[in-house]
Write an enzyme that holds these catalytic residues in place. Sequence first.
Site, short mmCIF file in Angstrom:
data_model
loop_
_atom_site.label_atom_id
_atom_site.label_comp_id
_atom_site.label_asym_id
_atom_site.label_seq_id
_atom_site.Cartn_x
_atom_site.Cartn_y
_atom_site.Cartn_z
CG MET A 132 -1.74 -1.21 1.39
SD MET A 132 -2.89 -1.42 0.04
CE MET A 132 -3.56 -3.02 0.44
CG ASP B 89 0.57 -2.33 3.80
OD1 ASP B 89 1.26 -3.04 3.02
OD2 ASP B 89 0.05 -1.27 3.44
CB ILE B 90 5.86 -5.17 6.62
CG1 ILE B 90 5.12 -5.34 7.96
CG2 ILE B 90 7.31 -4.82 6.83
CD1 ILE B 90 4.97 -4.05 8.76
CD GLU B 91 3.73 -1.49 0.85
OE1 GLU B 91 4.23 -0.95 -0.15
OE2 GLU B 91 2.53 -1.36 1.17
N GLY B 92 8.94 -2.04 4.03
CA GLY B 92 10.25 -1.43 4.19
C GLY B 92 10.90 -1.88 5.47
#
Length: 424
Positions: free
Chosen positions: A1, A153-156
């Site tokens: 996201m 919602d882990i994106e980094g």
Amino acid sequence: MAFGQSARARSMLLSSLAVLILVAGCDAGGISIYWGQNGNEGTLAETCATGNYDFVNIAFLPTFGNGQTPMINLAGHCDPYSNGCTKVSPDIKSCQAKGIKVMLSLGGGAGSYYLTSAADARQVATYLWNNFLGGKSSSRPLGDAVLDGIDFDIEGGTNQHWDDLARYLSAYSNRGKKVYLTAAPQCPFPDAWVGGALKTGLFDYVWVQFYNNPPCQYSSGALSNLEDAWKQWTSDIPAAKIFLGLPAAADAAGSGFIPAGDLTSKVLPAIKGSAKYGGGTNLHWADLARHLSSYSNQGKKVYLTAAPQCPFPDAWVGGALETGLFDYVWVQFYNNPPCQYTSGSIGGLEAAWKQWTSDIPATKIFLGLPAAPDAAGSGFIPAADLTSNVLPAIKDSDKYGGVMLWSKYYDDQSGYSSAIKSDV
């Protein structure tokens, strides 16, 4: 996201991102939505009042871990620095009263978050429990409302210790109310960030992002990449249900938007056979109908109704409908181009209607329609067309029962029921 700033520049695109399970609002599936990153998307209570969503993920908590003071960011909705986000508490309770699960989403596409150790993960879990879940704190950012769980919602950051965080959070379920765990990984398998955490088997729902990832998304009618990735996710991840994550509009993502017609006619038929598909199963509904019907012998009659899709037989409750125990069946003649009314053409709808009324032993069959153009991806029938073209063609059937509308919210906006009532 994505992650963005309050009302500045391009806020967040999250108001347009939905995890779609079934387009139609039937019991076989639901829709999960991310809320909180666009001040123009309406309040949380208004979001839940639409009746469209089964899960709402409050986005985001983008700062936590490594000893940082956790900080929530709800863009233009409220100011967490002045405890302004506590006003969301009544909205959360309103949503939950409607049976909607409300989650707090961790991470997002930007922010400062990562876990340095198992001990750090435990500390973050304790903070989440006390400040958003069933624990106690004098400074709960969203007030005294108790959320249903945590969304990853882990994106980094790093891919370390998310499994530890999942274990610590899941352990709080032993204190009473279950803590639901969900995640939003990218469709390339395994996910680079939470792939290890998902292997724990502790996640209840996983909404895989099948967009912004050309190797595993739908593209110009080509389904194979998405279908192959879907099979891998559903076979290799021990989650209760896997959801198809999609942008809800063409400009809500860089790529991967699927037109509603393609989704309902091509994509969903290809993936709904999986036992882990978020839409559920077609088993044992006949057994449930028989058990419920038997209670009619104890006094007051128990009426049974159903809302199948118009392609015959319905993929989910077709077997149950053959029992002859259902009193009223409202067939959804929308979001299904082969059997719905289209631009003055009644042939597909009429043929399907005849099959439903001749082959299903229900007392009455209803024509299920969207109450406004925005209430469904396709299949809306203008009131004049309905009363002059469609109803005269189907009302001769002995099983004709009337019209079912989706939903009260859209009917309030359009006045559709008032326009057709005298002709129904």
